[in-house]
Design a protein around this motif. Structure first.
Motif, PDB file in Angstrom:
ATOM      1  N   GLN A 124       4.017   4.167  -7.189  1.00  0.00           N
ATOM      2  CA  GLN A 124       2.999   4.700  -6.243  1.00  0.00           C
ATOM      3  C   GLN A 124       3.640   5.679  -5.405  1.00  0.00           C
ATOM      4  OE1 GLN A 124       0.245   1.838  -4.715  1.00  0.00           O
ATOM      5  NE2 GLN A 124      -0.464   1.213  -6.847  1.00  0.00           N
ATOM      6  N   ILE A 157       5.896   5.873  -3.339  1.00  0.00           N
ATOM      7  CA  ILE A 157       6.370   5.185  -2.185  1.00  0.00           C
ATOM      8  C   ILE A 157       7.743   5.878  -1.763  1.00  0.00           C
ATOM      9  CG2 ILE A 157       6.814   3.351  -0.698  1.00  0.00           C
ATOM     10  CD1 ILE A 157       5.099   1.641  -2.332  1.00  0.00           C
ATOM     11  N   ASN A 211       3.716  -2.773  -5.100  1.00  0.00           N
ATOM     12  CA  ASN A 211       2.417  -2.332  -5.784  1.00  0.00           C
ATOM     13  C   ASN A 211       1.115  -3.348  -5.539  1.00  0.00           C
ATOM     14  OD1 ASN A 211       0.490  -0.885  -7.206  1.00  0.00           O
ATOM     15  ND2 ASN A 211       1.867  -0.970  -9.015  1.00  0.00           N
ATOM     16  N   THR A 212      -0.006  -2.910  -5.790  1.00  0.00           N
ATOM     17  CA  THR A 212      -1.043  -3.695  -5.341  1.00  0.00           C
ATOM     18  C   THR A 212      -1.420  -4.478  -6.480  1.00  0.00           C
ATOM     19  OG1 THR A 212      -2.705  -1.702  -5.612  1.00  0.00           O
ATOM     20  CG2 THR A 212      -1.934  -2.364  -3.303  1.00  0.00           C
ATOM     21  N   SER A 233      -7.653  -4.341   1.876  1.00  0.00           N
ATOM     22  CA  SER A 233      -6.738  -3.464   2.064  1.00  0.00           C
ATOM     23  C   SER A 233      -6.538  -2.676   0.718  1.00  0.00           C
ATOM     24  CB  SER A 233      -5.539  -3.362   2.682  1.00  0.00           C
ATOM     25  OG  SER A 233      -4.686  -2.236   2.778  1.00  0.00           O
ATOM     26  N   VAL A 234      -6.921  -1.578   0.264  1.00  0.00           N
ATOM     27  CA  VAL A 234      -6.726  -0.930  -1.161  1.00  0.00           C
ATOM     28  C   VAL A 234      -5.500  -0.274  -1.135  1.00  0.00           C
ATOM     29  CG1 VAL A 234      -9.150  -1.105  -1.430  1.00  0.00           C
ATOM     30  CG2 VAL A 234      -7.974   1.188  -0.461  1.00  0.00           C
ATOM     31  N   THR A 235      -4.681   0.094  -0.064  1.00  0.00           N
ATOM     32  CA  THR A 235      -3.581   0.853  -0.114  1.00  0.00           C
ATOM     33  C   THR A 235      -2.318  -0.125   0.128  1.00  0.00           C
ATOM     34  OG1 THR A 235      -3.550   1.174   2.271  1.00  0.00           O
ATOM     35  CG2 THR A 235      -4.650   3.203   0.807  1.00  0.00           C
ATOM     36  N   PRO A 236      -1.287  -0.115  -0.531  1.00  0.00           N
ATOM     37  CA  PRO A 236      -0.007  -0.948  -0.504  1.00  0.00           C
ATOM     38  C   PRO A 236       0.354  -0.866   1.153  1.00  0.00           C
ATOM     39  CG  PRO A 236       0.321   0.593  -2.130  1.00  0.00           C
ATOM     40  CD  PRO A 236      -0.951   1.236  -1.354  1.00  0.00           C
ATOM     41  N   VAL A 237       0.624  -2.237   1.562  1.00  0.00           N
ATOM     42  CA  VAL A 237       1.211  -2.469   2.926  1.00  0.00           C
ATOM     43  C   VAL A 237       2.167  -3.316   2.633  1.00  0.00           C
ATOM     44  CG1 VAL A 237       0.511  -3.538   5.072  1.00  0.00           C
ATOM     45  CG2 VAL A 237      -1.325  -2.086   3.899  1.00  0.00           C
TER      46      VAL A 237
END
Length: 449
Positions: free
Chosen positions: A441, A443, A383-384, A283-287
């Motif tokens: 980011q 959120i 953050n990723t 996954s490239v988006t924050p989860v």
């Protein structure tokens, strides 16, 4: 004059007793105490020649060991640079993990370089080994194959072939006519291992022996087996995953803190020189509920993603399900989060798992687990580019862990700019930093810490 001694001795550890008992008083093993001859004769002292008299250790010279590479870098890493001359290596592992496949690859690469290899299979027929060799591309004229279970016949094969590398699969299925009993019994395993070790030392013949394991994961047979050999390696892996690890439990010629990574494929076994991306999600988006930690396996830093899921529960005893981490460690971290960070978790089911099937046993993963659980409980991702490692005490303090600089360098190399570690004095401060990085980011929502 003969001196009476114990009449019974444990075949596992050598503990002696004057009477028979069902359980060994030293190793606590059942049905291993057998009778031995009671009288022992006094041993006279032998006359030692002047050339063999013990000398001060400073008068001896240390020679360098000339190792032979296996052409498998991950295995050479574990062995300390290659196979030492006359070394006896014991390779253990669960059934079906790939021990025979790995050793056939070792034999194939050695034979491809002109080394005469004798592969003795005491578990499979020669045709079965040939089929696997065709699949893995291990057909070489210098690779000699024999399917034997008798020790004297194996010694005859060694005399006939005169190999430069010997592989025996496995020691528990070979028997000697000099001992009564079936193959695999302690007396048989002891005799076979001692004979193969003696032959290896006399002929300067590197030898690799496969050993079975018991239900609890220890090597089957007497404990003497591990003392006789020079190197003890354990091949491990999850059957649900293609990833395999090999680590040295004993090594007289090198370190015991190295680890080798392999991957099982349809064509055999392959090396994994850089396992950095095997334990991370795509996954490239924050989860929410995820955090990356840098674990140390041997001397190698490996990034591992920890995932958590927190679900409200009305049950009197909420569930605590873990996979790849220690359940008691997770229970302690949940108590610390509730008491020291004000996170209410006593009325929720908590699930914690690692990505890729790797198991985290070191306390350095505490901080990443705590951040993942807090992120899942608040449904707020971090953050990723953040990675966390550190040990959490019962007081909520974040303590430094071993190889912190090495972990940080590996995290920087992989692109993790925000490192959350021992610089945070308390778990509450670490959570605040983690959620501050996530708020950059865009959120929505403010962090609760």
């Amino acid at each position: 004059m003969a001196r009476p001694t114990a009449n019974f001795r444990c075949s596992e550890c050598g503990w002696e007793s004057a009477k028979w008992v069902g359980r060994c008083g030293e190793c606590q093993a059942w049905n291993t105490v057998d009778s031995v001859d009671a009288p022992t004769r006094a041993v006279p002292s032998a006359r030692i020649s002047a050339a063999r008299v013990a000398k001060p250790i400073t008068e001896y010279t240390s020679g360098s060991i000339k190792r032979t590479t296996t052409s498998i870098e991950e295995l050479d890493r574990v062995l300390g640079g290659g196979v030492a001359p006359a070394a006896v290596i014991l390779l253990s592992g669960e059934p079906g993990v790939g021990k025979s496949t790995l050793l056939l690859e070792v034999a194939s690469r050695a034979a491809a370089q002109g080394t005469k290899v004798l592969y003795v299979s005491a578990e499979e027929s020669a045709s079965q080994v040939r089929m696997r060799a065709e699949r893995t591309g291990a057909l070489w004229p210098y690779l000699y194959l024999a399917s034997e279970t008798d020790l004297s016949t194996i010694l005859g094969q060694i005399d006939a072939v005169k190999p430069q590398l010997l592989i025996v699969d496995s020691v528990q299925t070979v028997s000697s006519s000099l001992n009564d009993g079936l193959a695999g019994q302690p007396a048989q395993v002891r005799e076979v291992a001692a004979t193969l070790t003696r032959v290896a030392k006399e002929r300067d013949l590197p030898t690799i022996i496969v050993g079975h394991v018991t239900k609890d994961g220890s090597i089957a047979g007497p404990r003497l087996l591990e003392h006789l050999v020079d190197v003890v390696c354990h091949f491990e892996g999850d059957r649900q995953s293609t990833l395999r690890f090999i680590r040295a439990l004993k090594n007289r010629f090198g370190p015991t803190d190295e680890i080798g990574c392999f991957q099982m494929t349809g064509e055999g076994i392959e090396e994994v020189p850089d396992p950095s991306g095997l334990f991370l999600s795509r996954s490239v988006t924050p989860v929410s509920g995820t955090c990356v930690t840098i674990a140390i396996e041997g001397r190698r830093p490996i990034p591992v993603e920890v995932q958590a899921l927190v679900v409200a529960s009305s049950a009197p005893q909420p569930r605590r399900v873990v996979n790849g981490v220690d359940s008691s460690r997770v229970a302690m971290l949940l108590a610390v989060l509730e008491r020291r960070a004000g996170l209410k978790l006593s009325n929720a089911d908590v699930y914690v798992s690692t990505v890729g099937g790797i198991r985290l046993t070191e306390p350095g993963a505490d901080l990443a687990i705590a951040i993942a659980v807090a992120s899942a409980a608040r449904d707020m991702p971090i953050n990723t580019d953040a990675a966390a490692f550190g040990e959490i005490s019962l007081a909520g303090e974040v303590r430094s862990v071993s190889a912190a600089a090495q972990r940080e360098n590996e995290a920087r190399r992989l692109g993790y700019e925000t490192i959350i570690g021992a610089d945070s004095p308390h778990v509450r401060e670490a959570l605040r930093i983690a959620f501050d990085t996530g708020s950059r980011q865009e959120i929505q929502g403010a962090h609760p810490f």
